[in-house]
Write a protein that holds these residues in place. Structure first.
Motif, PDB file in Angstrom:
ATOM      1  N   ARG A 223       0.806  -1.223   0.000  1.00 44.41           N
ATOM      2  CA  ARG A 223       0.000   0.000   0.000  1.00 44.41           C
ATOM      3  C   ARG A 223       0.833   1.264   0.000  1.00 44.41           C
ATOM      4  NH1 ARG A 223      -4.640  -0.724  -1.758  1.00 44.41           N
ATOM      5  NH2 ARG A 223      -5.400  -2.782  -1.269  1.00 44.41           N
ATOM      6  N   HIS A 224       2.131   1.146   0.219  1.00 44.77           N
ATOM      7  CA  HIS A 224       2.910   2.369   0.402  1.00 44.77           C
ATOM      8  C   HIS A 224       3.938   2.542  -0.711  1.00 44.77           C
ATOM      9  CE1 HIS A 224       5.387   5.440   2.386  1.00 44.77           C
ATOM     10  NE2 HIS A 224       4.273   5.754   3.003  1.00 44.77           N
TER      11      HIS A 224
ATOM     12  N   SER B 359       2.218   8.308 -10.315  1.00 49.31           N
ATOM     13  CA  SER B 359       1.795   8.475  -8.923  1.00 49.31           C
ATOM     14  C   SER B 359       1.691   9.945  -8.528  1.00 49.31           C
ATOM     15  CB  SER B 359       2.743   7.725  -7.982  1.00 49.31           C
ATOM     16  OG  SER B 359       4.025   8.295  -8.020  1.00 49.31           O
ATOM     17  N   SER B 365      -1.178   8.567  -5.293  1.00 43.99           N
ATOM     18  CA  SER B 365      -0.742   8.290  -3.930  1.00 43.99           C
ATOM     19  C   SER B 365      -1.023   9.503  -3.057  1.00 43.99           C
ATOM     20  CB  SER B 365       0.746   7.950  -3.892  1.00 43.99           C
ATOM     21  OG  SER B 365       1.519   9.100  -4.146  1.00 43.99           O
ATOM     22  N   SER B 367      -0.012  11.029   0.669  1.00 44.06           N
ATOM     23  CA  SER B 367       0.983  10.962   1.748  1.00 44.06           C
ATOM     24  C   SER B 367       1.635   9.588   1.803  1.00 44.06           C
ATOM     25  CB  SER B 367       0.375  11.356   3.099  1.00 44.06           C
ATOM     26  OG  SER B 367      -0.726  10.540   3.420  1.00 44.06           O
ATOM     27  N   GLY B 368       2.059   9.127   0.655  1.00 49.04           N
ATOM     28  CA  GLY B 368       2.822   7.882   0.587  1.00 49.04           C
ATOM     29  C   GLY B 368       1.978   6.642   0.392  1.00 49.04           C
ATOM     30  N   PHE B 369       0.671   6.725   0.671  1.00 51.46           N
ATOM     31  CA  PHE B 369      -0.148   5.528   0.505  1.00 51.46           C
ATOM     32  C   PHE B 369      -0.747   5.479  -0.892  1.00 51.46           C
ATOM     33  CE2 PHE B 369       0.384   5.682   4.988  1.00 51.46           C
ATOM     34  CZ  PHE B 369       0.493   4.342   5.329  1.00 51.46           C
ATOM     35  N   LEU B 370      -0.717   4.279  -1.475  1.00 48.29           N
ATOM     36  CA  LEU B 370      -1.052   4.138  -2.890  1.00 48.29           C
ATOM     37  C   LEU B 370      -2.518   3.791  -3.065  1.00 48.29           C
ATOM     38  CD1 LEU B 370       2.045   1.973  -3.787  1.00 48.29           C
ATOM     39  CD2 LEU B 370       1.812   4.446  -3.948  1.00 48.29           C
ATOM     40  N   TRP B 372      -4.554   1.875  -5.400  1.00 43.79           N
ATOM     41  CA  TRP B 372      -4.455   0.953  -6.539  1.00 43.79           C
ATOM     42  C   TRP B 372      -5.681   0.996  -7.427  1.00 43.79           C
ATOM     43  CZ3 TRP B 372       0.009  -0.217  -8.046  1.00 43.79           C
ATOM     44  CH2 TRP B 372       1.052  -0.452  -7.150  1.00 43.79           C
TER      45      TRP B 372
END
Lengths: 361, 506
Positions: A223-224, B359, B365, B367-370, B372
């Motif tokens: 997730r990161h 991204s 993304s 703050s760093g969280f993706l 999907w």
């Protein structure tokens, strides 16, 4: 004729099936080895895989051992797996584990016999910091001078072992120990001890930390952006640079995290199951964790299962040494087979076996 | 030509599950003949060639070599019968030197010293300069191709198969290659030449066989056909040329001022005092022989290699020190030449590859969280808009054909609505209709107000789409000229180190 044909995509079914296949193949090949040694193969396999958990006579002792042994393996392997995925090879977790234990224990021994709530947390931090610093040595040497982190981290294990010996004999020796090597017994110092949280399970804070690490690693990798960059750098380094990943930052991150987790594992061990700093306090968890990381195919959940399986073969191995007189070298060979078969079976994930004449599509 | 044909193919058919790769294909190659095999990607050229080279067995049909039945069981059997092949994608080991690479492909390699000598000999005979002791990893694409050709020539083949050989070459290199091929043909070697470039086929080839969907649709003498006629036979319909309305270029958007940068590879080209100005709404074309600083220029523009802040300016602000993501944030995007491993991660899915550059700009993304789900939607968007042929966004990049992956890689950047887009070899190894689609997309992007910089070794491409043209030569960039005023002669001068001569002229 038998040939291998590259699959356009890695097979999902085989990714899941290969560990099971590898365990079965290990049982068969190991059984043959035990038979060749003149032991009953079925009894030996049963002693290794079944009796530690379900035999009425042994289980009471060996079941808690499962978590005690799996905890540090999982914690270290999770850290290592991040680097391995990125193509950063920290082989020196054993050294980071030792340095974490020494730093963490030093905090407790410095404030002994003070009783305060913050002592144990401070030890955990100091342990993580010790492992982190020890891993930064190969990290900084690699980013600054492009040294090989495999060699540097491995050789630092032997340096750490000598520091450990000198700590046990010198600066951390128990002043009331009548001159015997080894530090004070931390498990007898309530503010610094890492006791079993639930009696009879083997669950201590290190095991809790290992489970938390599994969850965090899973989130990180899936997730990161950091986990994405780790995977990208391992698979396609040029594409990673194109995606804006700084190789140096990644090296320091991966080595730092794996060092800190190994250091924490060392601290939990010295404050709990081991109890004190001694000359031979380390038992090779840092090296075995490499096997665990690969056995778990560098996947957090896989590592959790692999750590438990590896711990089982340790406990079962000891049991079979004790009960059947199987030599410990044979047990090590058995564990080696497990890794060997897993890596061999791995081929099936990326390749398809074809029989018949040569033809390329 | 009453003599026995070198190779006769009769009624070859090869089916794969779900696809008929070749259906009832027949063709005849005479000794000394340069025979063109034409067709779009997926028309069955590769399968046919693999059958001849012993990589694939046909389901039906026969082949005769010099009148005798011929059914090679393996490439080595084909090589022993005198058939050699230069693949489009080179099979070379980067960590080994030229001589070592050549020796790996041989049945009985001679000692290295002797081999090196023979490599020099052949390379001089056929005008293909090559140092046997250089590492392949440090060679340009054009030089790597020479390694492959020389590897083949050392076997004294009777039939040389070449798959898209000029896609990485410049006019000078193409000329060298063609004179090599003519010399070979004069010596009695037949050549089976696969290409999309119709003008080349018209100058080089004696015969052409055109495939469409696995069948032979025409046999012709390429010298008697126009390129357009052949293209329409290939595609099966009238071809559309990229077109655009004339846009007057706007304000300068991206400026390079005397930029110099060392190469990350010890044998790469150092960029020396490169200056350029890309304006809104225009397409800049940068040509040049492969290995003269194209990769380095892209790395500097994409931010993979950082330089002095002031050396690169975007809208007047210094950006030379910014990394790839900071530049993406501003709208300066790039698509590198190497699709697998650089522009895209081969083992990752298209969704993950969409995340790779998308991204920042697409907000995939937080703050760093993706996210999907959004990445997948973005990937699907690209797949749909650029007609990328794939079962879905979950498929690995390496499972796509070269042309389809290229469409994805270019589309991924265009869909992020860049202010400046830099592309290197945008249509390398891509079939005619896909190449036309990519070029049209680049033109549309410029028309929409972006500045587009196309680095390419395909001069026809640059002449077709660029407004201004310059050439890279040993890391120096020539002055830009209006493309409409250029002749092939001036281009040749610009590419061949004309800087000194320009000084002499003025």
């Amino acid at each position: 004729m038998m040939r291998l044909e590259r699959r356009p995509e890695p097979s999902k079914a085989w990714t899941a099936a290969t560990p099971i296949l590898a365990v079965l193949a290990t049982m068969i090949a190991g059984g043959i080895m035990f038979a060749a040694l003149g032991k009953d193969p079925f009894a030996a396999i049963k002693l290794i895989f079944w009796d530690p958990l379900f035999n009425e006579q042994f289980a009471a002792f060996s079941r808690p051992q499962l978590l005690i042994k799996a905890g540090p393996l999982i914690l270290i392997a999770i850290g290592l797996s991040l680097g391995f995925r990125a193509g950063i090879w920290n082989i020196g977790a054993e050294g980071q584990y030792i340095m974490g234990a020494i730093c963490g224990a030093a905090v407790a021994l410095a404030v002994y016999p003070l009783e305060a709530w913050w002592i144990f947390p401070a030890m955990v931090l100091a342990g993580a910091f010790g492992g982190f610093l020890w891993a930064m040595i190969p990290g900084i040497l690699k980013t600054r001078f492009n040294t090989n982190e495999i060699l540097v981290s491995l050789l630092l294990v032997y340096v750490a072992e000598n520091i450990l010996a000198s700590a046990a004999l010198g600066f951390l020796r128990n002043p009331e120990g009548a001159g015997f090597p080894g530090s004070r017994n931390l498990s007898a110092y309530p503010a610094a001890s890492n006791p079993e949280i639930v009696a009879g399970t083997g669950m201590h804070w290190g095991v809790v930390a290992a489970f938390i690490a599994v969850i965090f690693a899973y989130i990180l990798l899936n997730r990161h952006i950091m986990g994405f960059n780790i995977r990208l750098a391992g698979q396609a380094p040029r594409a990673a640079r194109f995606a804006g990943v700084s190789p140096n930052r990644l090296i320091l991150f991966c080595l730092g995290v794996s060092g800190a987790l190994a250091g924490m594992a060392g601290l939990f061990e010295v404050a709990g199951p081991a109890g004190q700093i001694s000359i031979d306090f380390n038992v090779g968890y840092g090296f075995t964790a490499i096997i665990v990381a690969f056995l778990g195919r560098l996947h957090p959940v896989g590592i959790l299962l692999a750590g438990l399986l590896m711990a089982l073969t340790y406990i079962g191995g000891e049991l079979s040494q004790f009960m059947l007189g199987i030599p410990s070298a044979a047990i090590q060979a058995f564990q080696g087979m497990l890794l060997f078969f897993l890596l061999a079976a791995d081929v099936l994930t990326n390749f398809r076996v074809r029989f018949g004449r040569v033809e390329v599509a | 030509m009453g003599a026995t044909p070198l190779l006769e193919i009769e009624g070859l058919t090869k089916t794969y599950p779900g696809v008929v790769a070749n259906e009832d294909v027949s063709l005849t190659i005479q000794p000394s003949e340069v025979h063109a095999l034409l067709g779009e990607n997926g028309a069955g050229k590769s399968t046919l060639v693999k059958i001849i080279y012993g990589l694939v067995r046909p389901d039906r049909g026969t082949m005769r070599l010099n009148g005798a039945p011929f059914a090679p069981a393996s490439p080595s059997a084909a090589r022993q019968s005198g058939i050699a092949m230069v693949f489009q994608h080179f099979s070379l080991f980067e960590a080994l030197n030229v001589a070592e690479n050549v020796s790996i492909g041989m049945e009985t390699p001679p000692p290295t010293r002797e081999l090196a000598h023979r490599i020099r000999e052949v390379s001089e005979t056929y005008g293909l300069p090559l140092d046997p002791h250089r590492l392949v990893g440090d060679l340009s694409a054009g030089e790597r191709q020479r390694v492959e050709i020389i590897r083949c020539l050392l076997q004294n083949p009777r039939l040389l198969i070449m798959d898209e050989p000029t896609s990485v070459l410049t006019p000078q290199e193409v000329e060298i290659l063609f004179s090599t091929l003519r010399q070979l043909s004069a010596d009695g070697t037949a050549i089976l030449y696969i290409s999309h470039k119709l003008e080349e086929i018209r100058t080089l080839c004696d015969e052409a066989t055109i495939l469409r969907r696995g069948r032979v649709v025409a046999n012709c003498n390429p010298r008697e056909q126009t390129a357009r006629e052949m293209a329409e036979l290939m595609v099966g319909s009238a071809l559309q040329s990229p077109g655009r309305s004339n846009v007057t270029p706007g304000a300068p958007l991206l400026e390079l001022k005397g930029l110099s940068a060392k190469s990350s590879s010890p044998f790469g080209s150092e960029l020396k005092s490169v200056s350029l100005e890309a304006r809104r709404g225009e397409v800049l074309g940068i040509g040049g022989v492969a290995g003269n600083g194209q990769d380095e220029l892209l790395a500097v523009l994409s931010g993979e290699q950082r330089v002095e802040p002031d050396a690169i300016q975007f809208g007047g602000a210094p950006i030379g020190h910014l990394g790839p993501n900071a530049r993406r944030n501003l709208g300066v995007l790039a698509a590198p030449e190497e699709r697998l491993g650089h522009a895209a991660a081969p083992e990752m899915s298209l969704t993950e590859n969409a995340m790779l550059t998308g991204s920042v700009r697409m907000g995939l993304s937080k703050s760093g969280f993706l996210n999907w789900g959004q990445a997948r939607a973005f990937a699907e968007d690209v797949i749909q808009a650029f007609d990328v042929r794939t079962p879905g966004a979950g498929n690995a990049a390496r499972s796509l054909s070269g042309g389809n992956l290229q469409k994805f890689v270019i589309g991924r950047e265009i869909k992020q609505s860049p202010q400046v887009l830099v592309v290197n070899q945008p249509t390398w190894g891509v079939d005619a209709s896909a190449a036309a689609a990519i070029r049209q997309a680049l033109l549309d992007l410029a028309e929409g107000g972006a500045a587009v910089i196309v680095i390419s070794q395909d001069l026809d491409e640059l002449l077709e789409i660029s407004d201004r043209f310059a050439a890279l030569n040993e890391g120096r960039l020539s002055a830009f000229r209006e493309t409409s005023e250029l002749t092939m002669d001036t281009i040749g001068l610009m590419m061949g180190g004309a800087h000194d001569m320009e000084v002499a002229h003025t």
